[in-house]
Design a protein around this motif. Structure first.
Motif, PDB file in Angstrom:
ATOM      1  N   VAL A 175       0.779  -1.180   0.048  1.00  0.00           N
ATOM      2  CA  VAL A 175      -0.044   0.153  -0.120  1.00  0.00           C
ATOM      3  C   VAL A 175       0.763   1.485  -0.132  1.00  0.00           C
ATOM      4  O   VAL A 175       1.814   1.405   0.826  1.00  0.00           O
ATOM      5  N   SER A 177       0.736   5.248   0.262  1.00  0.00           N
ATOM      6  CA  SER A 177      -0.098   6.688   0.606  1.00  0.00           C
ATOM      7  C   SER A 177       0.022   7.618  -0.725  1.00  0.00           C
ATOM      8  O   SER A 177       0.963   7.379  -1.721  1.00  0.00           O
ATOM      9  N   ARG A 178      -0.846   8.524  -0.772  1.00  0.00           N
ATOM     10  CA  ARG A 178      -0.823   9.591  -1.825  1.00  0.00           C
ATOM     11  C   ARG A 178       0.520  10.578  -1.733  1.00  0.00           C
ATOM     12  O   ARG A 178       1.150  10.686  -2.621  1.00  0.00           O
ATOM     13  N   ASP A 179       0.983  10.794  -0.459  1.00  0.00           N
ATOM     14  CA  ASP A 179       2.364  11.347  -0.378  1.00  0.00           C
ATOM     15  C   ASP A 179       3.372  10.629  -1.019  1.00  0.00           C
ATOM     16  O   ASP A 179       4.303  10.991  -1.369  1.00  0.00           O
ATOM     17  N   SER A 180       3.321   9.120  -0.598  1.00  0.00           N
ATOM     18  CA  SER A 180       4.550   8.285  -1.204  1.00  0.00           C
ATOM     19  C   SER A 180       4.334   8.289  -2.746  1.00  0.00           C
ATOM     20  O   SER A 180       5.597   8.191  -3.389  1.00  0.00           O
ATOM     21  N   ASP A 194      -4.379  15.967  -3.267  1.00  0.00           N
ATOM     22  CA  ASP A 194      -4.823  14.363  -3.141  1.00  0.00           C
ATOM     23  C   ASP A 194      -5.633  14.224  -4.424  1.00  0.00           C
ATOM     24  O   ASP A 194      -5.601  13.157  -4.910  1.00  0.00           O
ATOM     25  N   ASP A 198      -6.031  10.928  -7.229  1.00  0.00           N
ATOM     26  CA  ASP A 198      -7.279  10.071  -7.077  1.00  0.00           C
ATOM     27  C   ASP A 198      -7.687  10.302  -8.542  1.00  0.00           C
ATOM     28  O   ASP A 198      -8.202   9.317  -9.251  1.00  0.00           O
ATOM     29  N   THR A 217      -8.249   0.880  -3.713  1.00  0.00           N
ATOM     30  CA  THR A 217      -8.342   1.866  -2.637  1.00  0.00           C
ATOM     31  C   THR A 217      -8.316   1.233  -1.510  1.00  0.00           C
ATOM     32  O   THR A 217      -9.012   0.183  -1.043  1.00  0.00           O
ATOM     33  N   ILE A 221      -5.755   5.184   3.682  1.00  0.00           N
ATOM     34  CA  ILE A 221      -4.363   5.216   3.372  1.00  0.00           C
ATOM     35  C   ILE A 221      -3.581   5.643   2.104  1.00  0.00           C
ATOM     36  O   ILE A 221      -2.911   6.528   1.928  1.00  0.00           O
ATOM     37  N   GLY A 222      -4.406   4.981   0.939  1.00  0.00           N
ATOM     38  CA  GLY A 222      -3.791   5.063  -0.230  1.00  0.00           C
ATOM     39  C   GLY A 222      -4.131   4.286  -1.059  1.00  0.00           C
ATOM     40  O   GLY A 222      -5.443   3.806  -1.250  1.00  0.00           O
ATOM     41  N   TYR A 223      -3.227   3.532  -2.118  1.00  0.00           N
ATOM     42  CA  TYR A 223      -3.717   2.695  -3.119  1.00  0.00           C
ATOM     43  C   TYR A 223      -2.687   1.345  -3.004  1.00  0.00           C
ATOM     44  O   TYR A 223      -1.491   1.652  -2.671  1.00  0.00           O
ATOM     45  N   ARG A 224      -3.090   0.375  -3.954  1.00  0.00           N
ATOM     46  CA  ARG A 224      -2.332  -0.662  -4.083  1.00  0.00           C
ATOM     47  C   ARG A 224      -2.482  -1.288  -5.304  1.00  0.00           C
ATOM     48  O   ARG A 224      -3.600  -1.224  -5.748  1.00  0.00           O
TER      49      ARG A 224
END
Length: 230
Positions: A175, A177-180, A194, A198, A217, A221-224
């Motif tokens: 996973v 995060s958007r920041d990552s 953000d 998305d 989603t 947290i974010g995405y994978r």
């Protein structure tokens, strides 16, 4: 010595940029139009392009579309020079093709610092392995050429779309995060809302069809990229 191409139709700004960067001992060429820049890039590949967005004739966005068609395997770094204050326009550039942007009027010292930071990032990137390839659920990424196919059919992706897909597919089930995701695509100290990440995920899912469901989603947290068969 790094090669820098300046694409700026304002003669005063172009000459000032040439003066600043030549003092920093860069190899610099300045042109007044996207057409001249494309011609130059056919002969020599710059390491970095300072690109005015509002150009006569072919604008900065159209220039980059042409450049991506011819240099998709190894695009130069691109820093937008813009007096646009619309955040959505800046996000569009960063998502589609740009590595950084500088707002006009700019501080010469800040400009040089941003150029050096981007070139350091370029020099720190490993050379691509010519046989590197990722494949899962019919989606195949040829990493050196940035070529993506779905069941052998080419899928045209914008710069950030490719970066996100490559990041997620290269670490299945992890996973991010958007920041990552922003950090991996753009480096440190970049602001992208953000909703821009998305939106990139939404467009990727549409382009990947049935395989898009693997871009999951993870709430809060974010995405994978899920490696599970569902």
């Amino acid at each position: 010595m790094s090669n820098i191409l300046i694409v700026e139709d304002d003669e005063h700004i172009r000459e000032m940029l040439l003066y600043i960067l030549e003092k920093e001992e860069y190899s610099v060429i300045g042109v007044a139009s996207a057409e001249a820049a494309l011609s130059h890039c056919m002969q020599e590949k710059p390491d970095l392009i300072l690109l005015d967005i509002e150009l006569p004739g072919i604008n900065g966005y159209q220039f980059c579309e042409c450049l991506q068609r011819n240099h998709a395997n190894k695009m130069p770094l691109i820093i937008m020079l813009t007096d646009q204050i619309d955040v959505s326009d800046i996000e569009k550039g960063l998502a589609s093709f740009a590595d950084d942007y500088i707002a006009k009027p700019f501080n010469p010292r800040l400009l040089v610092a941003r150029i050096k930071a981007n070139l350091r990032r370029l020099s720190g990137l490993p050379e691509p392995v010519t046989t590197e390839r990722l494949s899962s659920f019919g989606v195949t990424i040829d990493v050196p050429t940035r070529h993506v196919t779905l069941h052998s059919e080419h899928i045209p992706l914008q710069k950030m779309e490719f970066d996100i897909l490559y990041l997620l597919m290269s670490s299945p089930n992890r996973v991010f995060s958007r920041d990552s995701i922003i950090y991996h695509s753009k480096g440190e100290n970049y602001y992208i809302a953000d909703r821009a990440i998305d939106n990139q995920i939404y467009k990727l899912r549409k382009k990947l069809g049935e395989a898009g469901k693997h871009l999951e989603t993870v709430s809060g947290i974010g995405y994978r990229f899920s490696a599970s068969v569902t």
